[in-house]
Design a protein around this motif. Sequence first.
Motif, PDB file in Angstrom:
ATOM      1  N   ARG A 192       0.849  -1.192   0.000  1.00 45.78           N
ATOM      2  CA  ARG A 192       0.000   0.000   0.000  1.00 45.78           C
ATOM      3  C   ARG A 192       0.884   1.242   0.000  1.00 45.78           C
ATOM      4  NH1 ARG A 192      -5.377  -0.942   1.568  1.00 45.78           N
ATOM      5  NH2 ARG A 192      -5.779  -3.128   2.067  1.00 45.78           N
ATOM      6  N   THR A 193       0.612   2.159  -0.931  1.00 37.29           N
ATOM      7  CA  THR A 193       1.456   3.339  -1.081  1.00 37.29           C
ATOM      8  C   THR A 193       0.777   4.586  -0.533  1.00 37.29           C
ATOM      9  OG1 THR A 193       0.568   3.792  -3.290  1.00 37.29           O
ATOM     10  CG2 THR A 193       2.520   2.386  -3.149  1.00 37.29           C
ATOM     11  N   VAL A 194       1.586   5.552  -0.163  1.00 36.61           N
ATOM     12  CA  VAL A 194       1.086   6.860   0.255  1.00 36.61           C
ATOM     13  C   VAL A 194       0.568   7.593  -0.988  1.00 36.61           C
ATOM     14  CG1 VAL A 194       1.742   9.086   1.259  1.00 36.61           C
ATOM     15  CG2 VAL A 194       2.697   6.968   2.182  1.00 36.61           C
ATOM     16  N   PRO A 195      -0.582   8.255  -0.920  1.00 41.16           N
ATOM     17  CA  PRO A 195      -1.078   9.017  -2.078  1.00 41.16           C
ATOM     18  C   PRO A 195      -0.018   9.969  -2.613  1.00 41.16           C
ATOM     19  CG  PRO A 195      -2.779   8.900  -0.408  1.00 41.16           C
ATOM     20  CD  PRO A 195      -1.532   8.309   0.210  1.00 41.16           C
ATOM     21  N   GLU A 196       0.146   9.965  -3.923  1.00 41.25           N
ATOM     22  CA  GLU A 196       1.233  10.720  -4.550  1.00 41.25           C
ATOM     23  C   GLU A 196       1.143  12.215  -4.269  1.00 41.25           C
ATOM     24  OE1 GLU A 196       3.398  11.161  -8.922  1.00 41.25           O
ATOM     25  OE2 GLU A 196       1.871   9.631  -8.574  1.00 41.25           O
ATOM     26  N   VAL A 197      -0.069  12.743  -4.142  1.00 41.90           N
ATOM     27  CA  VAL A 197      -0.229  14.180  -3.917  1.00 41.90           C
ATOM     28  C   VAL A 197       0.486  14.626  -2.644  1.00 41.90           C
ATOM     29  CG1 VAL A 197      -2.393  13.939  -2.621  1.00 41.90           C
ATOM     30  CG2 VAL A 197      -1.914  16.069  -3.844  1.00 41.90           C
ATOM     31  N   LEU A 198       0.647  13.713  -1.675  1.00 43.10           N
ATOM     32  CA  LEU A 198       1.314  14.051  -0.422  1.00 43.10           C
ATOM     33  C   LEU A 198       2.827  14.038  -0.541  1.00 43.10           C
ATOM     34  CD1 LEU A 198      -0.905  11.987   2.070  1.00 43.10           C
ATOM     35  CD2 LEU A 198      -1.166  14.370   1.352  1.00 43.10           C
ATOM     36  N   LEU A 199       3.333  13.585  -1.692  1.00 46.85           N
ATOM     37  CA  LEU A 199       4.775  13.452  -1.869  1.00 46.85           C
ATOM     38  C   LEU A 199       5.377  14.511  -2.789  1.00 46.85           C
ATOM     39  CD1 LEU A 199       4.820   9.581  -2.478  1.00 46.85           C
ATOM     40  CD2 LEU A 199       5.143  10.762  -0.293  1.00 46.85           C
TER      41      LEU A 199
END
Length: 434
Positions: A192-199
Motif C-alpha cells: 500500500r502506497t502513500v497518495p502521490e499528492v502528499l509526496l
Amino acid sequence: MRIDIMTLFPDTVNAVLHESIIGRAAKKGIVEINCVQIRDYTENKQNQVDDYPYGGGFGCVMMAQPLKSCLDDIMSTAEGLRSRVIYMSPQGQTYTQETARRLKRDYDHLVLVCGHYEGVDERFIEQCVDEEISLGDFVLTGGEIAAMAVADSVCRLVPGVLADEQCYTGESHWDGLLEYPQYTRPEVWEGRTVPEVLLNGDHAKVEQWRRKKQFERTMEKRPDMFEKLSVTDKRDRALLEEIRKDAFRKKLTEALSFRPGTPADMGDILRIVGDARASLKKHKVDQWQGAYPDEKAFLFDMDRGECFVLLHGEEIAGFFTLSTREEKCYGEITDGKWTADLPYCVLHRAAVAAEYRGSGMAEYMMKCVEAQARRFDRRSIRVDTHKKNKAMQRLLRDSGYRYRGNVRVAVEPGHDAARQAFEKLLKKEKGDIL
C-alpha cells in the motif's frame, strides 16, 4: 482553564490526565487539573458515601451530603472564576466537539462530578448541577472515563497546550467534518502506497486533497453529520461537485498494468478514441477532430512496438504511443527551446476511457510512460498538445513536465496545427518503479 474532578478514584484519574500532552501542560501551569476525593467529605467514621435507595432496588446511591460538602470546598477557592458544575450522566446531552468549544469559550473553571454505583441522590443534581453530559447512549460503571474525556477535549483547546491551533482545527468534528487520512513512513507498506499528492511538495494541492477527503469521509462514515452541513465557500462547493462526479466514475479496485498493444485490442482503442474525440469537441479543442488517429496509425505503432494499452485487471482502460523516432517539427520549436540535446522519446496518441476519467488512471498512464522510456534507455520525454487542451496540460504539469515553447505539427486540412511543447527529464534510478 481550571478543572476539578469530584471522584472516588482520584489516583486512577490523575494517572491518566497528568501524563502525555495534558500532563505536560499542567506542569507548565497552562491548565490546572485537580482530582478531589469525595470520600474525604463524609460525616461518619466509616467514610460512607452511599446508601440504599428509598423504594428499594439493586445497589446503592451516592449520598448528597458528601457531594455537596466536596463541591462547597472546591467553590470556596474559585471566587471570581466563571464556573460550571457538570454531572457526567447517561441522561445528559450527548457530548460533541461543539460542546467542548462552548465550555472552553464560556468558562474558565469546570467541576466534573463523577457518579458511581447506581447514581447520585437526585436532590444534589437539582440543587447543585448546572448541566448533565453523556458520552453517548450507553452506561458506564462510573463517571470517571467520561470526565477524563471531557477534561482532555477541553484542555487541548486551551492556547499553549498543543503546538499550534491547526493541531485541532483540522481534526474530526471541528467544523462538522471528519478528519482527512494521515500517513507516515515508510512510503510503501505491505504493498500500500502513500497518495502521490502528499509526496510532490505542492502544499496547495495537499490542502485541497485533504479538504476533499474530509467531505468524502464524512459522507461515507457519518451521513448524519453531512446532512447538517451548510456549505457556503465556493471552493468547498466545487469540491462537492467533483465528489458527486467521482461517484459515477470507475474505482480502481483491480490490479493496474500495461503491455504492448495488439490488433486484437483495436476495438477498445478506437472506442476510447471516439470518447476522447467527443470530449475534445465538447470543450472546443481542435484536436483529433478529423479521421486521425485511425486504425492505420495504431497498426503502424504496433508494428514498431510503440503502442501500449493500460489494463485495469483484464479490461483495457487506455492507451499511449511512445516513439523513439525523432520528431521533425520539434527541431523548429519557437518561443523557447528544449532543455538538452539528449536522445528522447515522444509521447503520441494517449487517452483513457471516459469511465476512467478522474479515477487516477491518467496519472498511472504517465508513470507507465516513464517506465517505458527507461526501457527504451531514454532520459528525455517530449510531447505536444493543443493550446486549449487544458486537461492534458494540467496532467503534464502535475506529472513534472515543463512547458518549452511552441511547435507546429502535421494535421488534416482545415484544422489548427499549433501545439504547445512539453518536456520531462528523468532522474537516474536503480530500478523500474513499476
